[in-house]
Structure formats: structure tokens, C-alpha cells
Scaffold this motif. Sequence first.
Motif, PDB file in Angstrom:
ATOM      1  N   CYS A   7     -11.021  39.619  50.313  1.00 43.17           N
ATOM      2  CA  CYS A   7     -10.021  39.851  51.360  1.00 43.17           C
ATOM      3  C   CYS A   7      -8.644  40.143  50.767  1.00 43.17           C
ATOM      4  O   CYS A   7      -7.883  40.936  51.324  1.00 43.17           O
ATOM      5  N   PRO A  17      -8.383  45.313  58.517  1.00 40.49           N
ATOM      6  CA  PRO A  17      -9.550  44.603  57.981  1.00 40.49           C
ATOM      7  C   PRO A  17     -10.797  45.485  58.042  1.00 40.49           C
ATOM      8  O   PRO A  17     -11.105  46.040  59.090  1.00 40.49           O
ATOM      9  N   ASN A  83      -5.926  40.976  56.811  1.00 43.26           N
ATOM     10  CA  ASN A  83      -6.665  40.738  55.567  1.00 43.26           C
ATOM     11  C   ASN A  83      -6.131  39.514  54.830  1.00 43.26           C
ATOM     12  O   ASN A  83      -6.890  38.770  54.209  1.00 43.26           O
TER      13      ASN A  83
END
Length: 110
Positions: A7, A17, A83
Motif C-alpha cells: 500500500c 487505491p 493508499n
Amino acid sequence: MASFLICLVAAFIHDYPDDVAIISVAAVELLLVVYAAVAGVRQLGGDSLVGAGWEFWGYVLTAFIIPIIAFWWAVTDKTRWSNVVLAAVGATVAVMLVRMEQIWHGGIFA
């Protein structure tokens, strides 16, 4: 920790994301489901906690909720910061798992 790294890299590469980041957080959630099931079976089988049971299960419940909240954040907020929030899940859950093991087995900081 793999989810954290995935991530974090996604935060630098993407403005939103992607599936890999979301799937890595889903894998963390799956790990927590398995961990809770195994802990429940162990405790029902007579394996006792060194620390307080309410504290251990409070950590389990909180750790279980964190990825769900981060997932919904990522779905509703399509920015780079989603993220980063997803990355925080991996780091937070890793720390919480260490603390859960300390409560279960005891340790230096228990």
C-alpha cells in the motif's frame, strides 16, 4: 507487513487505491479471522491467557474492525491518501498482533 509495503508503494505510484492494495488489506482481514478462530479454539480447549481476557478480545475486535473501516475509506475516497490509510492498516495490525501475543503468552511488556 507485506500489506503495509504494497500500500505504501501504491501511494507513491498511483493517485487512487488499486486492486492490489485493496486485496492486500482483504488478506489482512482474512488473517485476523483465522487468528480469532484459532484463538477461540485454543481458549475453549483450556489454553489460558496470561493477561486479561477482555483486553485480548478487545484487541481482536478492534483489529478486525480497522481493515473494514480502511476499505470503506478507500472505496469512497479515490485519492492518494486512501493508499496511505490502507498502508496504516498493515502497520497497525502488526503492532496489535504483537500485543495480542504478549497478552496470551506474557512477555517483557505484558
